[in-house]
Scaffold this active site. Sequence first.
Site, PDB file in Angstrom:
ATOM      1  CB  SER A 105      -0.961  -0.076   1.198  1.00 33.57           C
ATOM      2  OG  SER A 105      -1.935   0.931   1.130  1.00 33.57           O
ATOM      3  CG  ASP A 155      -7.242  -1.918  -3.833  1.00 35.84           C
ATOM      4  OD1 ASP A 155      -7.810  -1.044  -3.140  1.00 35.84           O
ATOM      5  OD2 ASP A 155      -6.031  -2.149  -3.769  1.00 35.84           O
ATOM      6  CG  HIS A 186      -5.944  -1.561  -0.183  1.00 37.57           C
ATOM      7  ND1 HIS A 186      -5.410  -1.101  -1.366  1.00 37.57           N
ATOM      8  CD2 HIS A 186      -5.171  -1.038   0.802  1.00 37.57           C
ATOM      9  CE1 HIS A 186      -4.349  -0.328  -1.101  1.00 37.57           C
ATOM     10  NE2 HIS A 186      -4.188  -0.276   0.208  1.00 37.57           N
TER      11      HIS A 186
HETATM   12  C1  MLT Z   1      -1.310   6.011  -0.116  1.00 36.46           C
HETATM   13  O1  MLT Z   1      -1.641   6.992   0.518  1.00 36.46           O
HETATM   14  O2  MLT Z   1      -0.151   5.678  -0.317  1.00 36.46           O
HETATM   15  C2  MLT Z   1      -2.445   5.175  -0.637  1.00 36.46           C
HETATM   16  O3  MLT Z   1      -3.625   5.878  -0.540  1.00 36.46           O
HETATM   17  C3  MLT Z   1      -2.514   3.886   0.046  1.00 36.46           C
HETATM   18  C4  MLT Z   1      -2.737   4.059   1.521  1.00 36.46           C
HETATM   19  O4  MLT Z   1      -1.788   4.302   2.228  1.00 36.46           O
HETATM   20  O5  MLT Z   1      -3.879   3.930   1.971  1.00 36.46           O
END
Ligand code: MLT
Length: 202
Positions: A105, A155, A186
């Site tokens: 992520s 996701d 996700h």
């Molecule tokens: C991010 O901010 O890198 C993406 O939105 C993924 C997350 O951290 O939720």
Amino acid sequence: MSLAEVIHRHEPATAPERAPLLLLHGTGGDESDLIPLGRALSPGAALLSPRGPVLESGMPRFFRRLAEGVFDEADLRRRADDLAAFVGEAREVYGLAAPVAVGFSNGANIAAALLLRHPGLLAGAVLLRAMVPLTDPPAGDLGGTPVLILSGRMDPIVPAANAADLARRLRAAGAAVTHEVLPGGHGLMQADLARARDWLGA
Ligand code: MLT
């Protein structure tokens, strides 16, 4: 930022022939989060796991965002460069070969930025639920660096087209990209572990 300023964990290798893993956690994680994943993915590999230096409502991240999926790109560029310097120093101090990043992520997004801004820094990358980090990255030459992108078909944070665009951009920069879309969201699933472990072993 010097090594001493970055909160991190380092586990020395017991199987030094395996590439070290640079573990990059998701929003709200820390340096301990992905240690079990790293051990499972490549038993005996050295593990290097920094904590993201940015806080969002108390949750560590690797760079600032303006909204979910909308990044503060100036901050991301700076943080990616800081992380590259950390990796370089950690390699010297701990005697590590070039690492393979394993990012989830937010950690996958900064790993993608590292690939694009610092070609040659990483020996490879496993990007779990990554999206396009920078709208206009420099045209680096990744010279065949292997990259595995694992996306989730349902996701809610990363649209399928965005993940496909990331794969296209990394290929255009010369990476050897394998992009697979798994039947999930996700969060990580058993299939991520199995696919990433096979890919790392190959
Ligand atoms: C991010 O901010 O890198 C993406 O939105 C993924 C997350 O951290 O939720």
